[in-house]
Design an enzyme around this catalytic site. Structure first.
Site, mmCIF file in Angstrom:
data_model
loop_
_atom_site.group_PDB
_atom_site.id
_atom_site.type_symbol
_atom_site.label_atom_id
_atom_site.label_comp_id
_atom_site.label_asym_id
_atom_site.label_seq_id
_atom_site.Cartn_x
_atom_site.Cartn_y
_atom_site.Cartn_z
ATOM 1 N N GLN A 124 -7.303 -2.009 4.267
ATOM 2 C CA GLN A 124 -6.233 -1.265 3.271
ATOM 3 C C GLN A 124 -6.686 -0.468 2.247
ATOM 4 O O GLN A 124 -6.335 0.476 1.874
ATOM 5 C CB GLN A 124 -5.228 -2.265 2.821
ATOM 6 C CG GLN A 124 -3.979 -1.614 2.194
ATOM 7 C CD GLN A 124 -2.659 -2.569 2.207
ATOM 8 O OE1 GLN A 124 -2.190 -2.729 3.012
ATOM 9 N NE2 GLN A 124 -2.577 -2.892 0.727
ATOM 10 N N TYR A 127 -9.284 -6.871 12.639
ATOM 11 C CA TYR A 127 -8.723 -6.218 11.409
ATOM 12 C C TYR A 127 -8.781 -7.310 10.406
ATOM 13 O O TYR A 127 -8.154 -8.339 10.593
ATOM 14 C CB TYR A 127 -7.260 -5.959 11.745
ATOM 15 C CG TYR A 127 -6.792 -5.167 10.599
ATOM 16 C CD1 TYR A 127 -6.655 -3.865 9.983
ATOM 17 C CD2 TYR A 127 -6.044 -6.101 9.729
ATOM 18 C CE1 TYR A 127 -6.251 -3.544 8.844
ATOM 19 C CE2 TYR A 127 -5.357 -5.608 8.761
ATOM 20 C CZ TYR A 127 -5.358 -4.011 8.050
ATOM 21 O OH TYR A 127 -4.910 -3.951 7.173
ATOM 22 N N LYS A 132 -17.501 31.241 -27.487
ATOM 23 C CA LYS A 132 -17.809 30.622 -26.349
ATOM 24 C C LYS A 132 -16.936 31.035 -25.180
ATOM 25 O O LYS A 132 -15.878 31.073 -25.236
ATOM 26 C CB LYS A 132 -17.893 28.950 -26.483
ATOM 27 C CG LYS A 132 -18.891 28.309 -27.384
ATOM 28 C CD LYS A 132 -20.137 28.674 -27.041
ATOM 29 C CE LYS A 132 -20.571 27.575 -25.892
ATOM 30 N NZ LYS A 132 -20.659 26.259 -26.362
ATOM 31 N N ASN A 188 -1.875 -2.653 13.203
ATOM 32 C CA ASN A 188 -3.312 -2.520 13.037
ATOM 33 C C ASN A 188 -3.894 -1.297 13.927
ATOM 34 O O ASN A 188 -4.859 -0.697 13.350
ATOM 35 C CB ASN A 188 -4.155 -3.743 13.559
ATOM 36 C CG ASN A 188 -3.766 -5.055 12.437
ATOM 37 O OD1 ASN A 188 -3.045 -4.855 11.654
ATOM 38 N ND2 ASN A 188 -4.326 -6.333 13.111
ATOM 39 N N SER A 227 0.993 -1.020 0.082
ATOM 40 C CA SER A 227 0.019 -0.008 -0.095
ATOM 41 C C SER A 227 0.989 1.408 0.084
ATOM 42 O O SER A 227 0.331 2.435 0.091
ATOM 43 C CB SER A 227 -0.973 -0.078 1.242
ATOM 44 O OG SER A 227 -0.105 -0.245 2.301
ATOM 45 N N THR A 279 -40.154 27.301 -9.056
ATOM 46 C CA THR A 279 -40.482 26.099 -8.704
ATOM 47 C C THR A 279 -40.700 25.170 -10.020
ATOM 48 O O THR A 279 -41.121 25.863 -11.100
ATOM 49 C CB THR A 279 -41.602 25.989 -7.905
ATOM 50 O OG1 THR A 279 -42.754 26.296 -8.485
ATOM 51 C CG2 THR A 279 -41.701 26.572 -6.420
ATOM 52 N N HIS A 280 -40.291 23.993 -10.150
ATOM 53 C CA HIS A 280 -40.509 23.335 -11.243
ATOM 54 C C HIS A 280 -39.480 24.004 -12.561
ATOM 55 O O HIS A 280 -39.752 23.949 -13.633
ATOM 56 C CB HIS A 280 -41.605 23.014 -11.813
ATOM 57 C CG HIS A 280 -42.569 22.729 -10.841
ATOM 58 N ND1 HIS A 280 -42.769 21.071 -10.186
ATOM 59 C CD2 HIS A 280 -43.567 23.438 -9.966
ATOM 60 C CE1 HIS A 280 -43.687 21.339 -9.407
ATOM 61 N NE2 HIS A 280 -43.980 22.434 -9.072
ATOM 62 N N SER A 299 -13.678 27.599 -26.358
ATOM 63 C CA SER A 299 -13.965 26.463 -27.049
ATOM 64 C C SER A 299 -12.865 26.364 -28.271
ATOM 65 O O SER A 299 -12.593 27.448 -28.537
ATOM 66 C CB SER A 299 -15.289 26.449 -27.511
ATOM 67 O OG SER A 299 -15.484 25.730 -28.894
ATOM 68 N N GLU A 359 -19.001 23.455 -13.800
ATOM 69 C CA GLU A 359 -19.511 22.123 -14.313
ATOM 70 C C GLU A 359 -18.799 21.104 -13.744
ATOM 71 O O GLU A 359 -19.251 20.036 -13.583
ATOM 72 C CB GLU A 359 -19.449 22.188 -15.928
ATOM 73 C CG GLU A 359 -20.267 22.977 -16.625
ATOM 74 C CD GLU A 359 -20.046 23.137 -17.956
ATOM 75 O OE1 GLU A 359 -20.235 22.094 -18.753
ATOM 76 O OE2 GLU A 359 -19.810 24.222 -18.512
HETATM 77 N N1 ARG Z 1 -1.260 -1.391 5.295
HETATM 78 C C1 ARG Z 1 -2.060 -1.785 6.219
HETATM 79 C C2 ARG Z 1 -3.481 -1.138 6.054
HETATM 80 O O1 ARG Z 1 -3.456 -0.232 5.434
HETATM 81 C C3 ARG Z 1 -1.619 -1.743 7.625
HETATM 82 C C4 ARG Z 1 -2.068 -2.614 8.532
HETATM 83 C C5 ARG Z 1 -1.717 -4.045 8.100
HETATM 84 N N2 ARG Z 1 -1.948 -5.039 9.142
HETATM 85 C C6 ARG Z 1 -1.826 -6.389 8.922
HETATM 86 N N3 ARG Z 1 -2.068 -7.164 9.711
HETATM 87 N N4 ARG Z 1 -1.469 -6.705 7.642
HETATM 88 O O2 ARG Z 1 -4.543 -1.662 6.686
#
Ligand code: ARG
Length: 465
Positions: A328, A323, A289, A116, A29, A161-162, A283, A296
């Site tokens: 992640q 967890y 334009k 965790n 990650s 309205t509408h 544009s 938008e």
């Molecule tokens: N990169 C993990 C997350 O974002 C961190 C926690 C990972 N814990 C584990 N037991 N693999 O959640």
């Protein structure tokens, strides 16, 4: 990111074979959670400080860890840090770098902690800061709306309205309607912040820790309002992120409605406002334009934020305690929600003060379409005609005006008296759009005096933020 000589896994002890290369990349990650580095380091410094306070680390060990972490943060700030996919995430990148930098003592940092509870802490710190930033941006935009409302309290706009001209309203009143929408968003975010700002650290992997930690101290060091009361819950739930995404979705839906009105009002057909050139683009083919790209895009970006709310809420569904790696997946939707909301707040916060209001054009539009027909009916009621009958009389007058291709103001007193003898010359005052506004003189009404009073109350609410 560099992986020329992959370092050993911090958790490699029980493994005999290497991680599959694809799996390593699939499970990592760091590409996106590196943005949590400041929170991760701040959390680690607080954790080390607490460990020393309860005697798990010596003062000297704590100082070396804190100095090492501070130096790493400076390296990352300066772009001198090399992130490694083999080290999986921000937490293990920072921890491994700490050991490289200060040696064996760095390995003590993770005592009484798990990734965790660490990651849950990081996200909460991050989100709390972002909520504070968003709240400040909301105050800035809301202040601009209140200023505009004060300036344009007397300006007449056809209320719809509408999407059909209904009754004249003050343009300032309309701006304060936007203010109320955003004010509720601000209130929701402030409330959400309370549930974000709770410390998970100490929950360990899921069951707590065998060490005599002081969670209240860690909470104080990190400015948390409290300590999570259940270790299983603390590491597993992301309801606070879902709640934030829900607040953000409502905010973006409000933004999309404001954006839609700006797009309409800026069109040649309405021509009620002029967006500053700085917020429009041209544009490539049509030289005439000037497109309202900023509103938008804001309108369009509401889609991704609502989508992130869906991602996060479905991510949580059916996860058993505690967890799971699923979590992640909370980061990318959460980060993009924050980025999108903040960009849109910046765009509108800059745009609103530059908005040019075309007063004369709005007043003309407010006069067309029989927008004071209700005022006429109310006038008849004051002359003793029951409202239902008055409604019918006004209907006949409108029919006559449509036939003649004119406004109600252009009918003669004789025309009116043919419909109801009680009508006198004062009917023309009742048909005036300015008088129509002034007549709605109660709290929440569109009379300019009420708009000014509401703007004053709005300023008080913003000041107590
Ligand atoms: N990169 C993990 C997350 O974002 C961190 C926690 C990972 N814990 C584990 N037991 N693999 O959640």
């Amino acid at each position: 990111m560099s992986d020329s000589s992959p370092p050993e896994k911090l958790w490699g002890g029980r493994f005999t074979g290497p991680t599959d290369a694809f799996v390593e990349a699939f499970t990592a990650s760091v590409a996106f959670d590196q943005r949590l580095y400041a929170q991760d380091i701040r959390g680690s410094i607080a954790h080390a400080t607490m460990l020393a306070a309860v005697g798990i680390l010596t003062g000297e060990e704590r100082d070396r860890i804190v100095a090492g972490l501070t130096a790493i943060e400076a390296d990352i700030d300066a772009g001198r840090f090399t992130w490694s996919i083999a080290r999986e995430d921000v937490h293990m990148n920072v921890e491994a770098a700490l050991v490289e930098r200060i040696g064996e003592v760095g390995k003590k940092l993770h005592t009484a902690r798990s990734r965790n509870d660490q990651v849950a802490t990081d996200i909460r710190l991050y989100l709390r800061d972002q909520i504070d930033g968003i709240l400040a941006q909301l105050v800035r935009l809301e202040t601009a709306l209140v200023e505009l409302a004060e300036r344009e309290a007397e300006t007449v706009l056809p209320g719809f309205t509408h999407l059909q001209a209904a009754q004249p309203v003050s343009f300032g009143h309309h701006m304060l309607a936007w203010f109320e929408m955003l004010e509720r968003d601000r209130e929701r975010l402030r409330d959400c912040r309370k549930r974000v700002n709770v410390l998970p650290l100490g929950a360990g992997a899921l069951a707590g820790t065998t060490f005599p930690i002081d969670r209240e101290l860690t909470a104080r060091l990190l400015d948390f309002d409290g300590v999570a009361d259940n270790s299983l819950d603390a590491v597993s739930d992301r309801d606070f992120a879902i709640e934030f995404a829900a607040c953000a979705s409502l905010l973006m839906v409000h933004f999309s409605r404001m954006a839609e009105e700006l797009v309409l009002w800026n069109s040649q057909q309405f021509a009620f406002v002029d967006l500053d050139d700085a917020f429009c683009t041209g544009s490539s083919m049509m030289p005439q334009k000037k497109n309202p790209d900023v509103p938008e895009l804001v309108r369009g970006k509401s889609g991704r934020v609502v989508g992130h709310l869906m991602s996060l809420i479905v991510l949580m569904k059916s996860q058993p305690l505690a967890y799971n790696k699923d979590n992640q997946e909370d980061k990318e939707p959460l980060f993009d929600t924050v980025d999108t909301v903040r960009d849109c707040l910046k765009a509108f916060g800059d745009l609103v003060p530059t908005l040019k209001v075309r007063r004369e054009r709005m007043r003309q539009a407010a006069r067309a379409g029989f927008t004071t027909a209700t005022d006429f009916a109310d006038y008849l009621v004051r002359r003793g005609i029951p409202f239902r009958d008055a409604h019918a009389v006004v209907g006949q007058a409108v029919k006559l005006a449509v036939e003649r291709g004119c406004d109600l103001q252009d009918l003669t007193l004789a025309d009116y008296q043919a419909l109801a003898p009680q009508i006198d010359n004062e009917v023309f005052a009742a048909l005036d759009v300015g008088a129509s506004l002034n007549a709605r003189n109660h709290r929440g009404g569109t009379a300019p005096a009420q708009v000014r009073a509401a703007a004053a109350r709005a300023r008080t609410r913003l000041a107590s933020a």
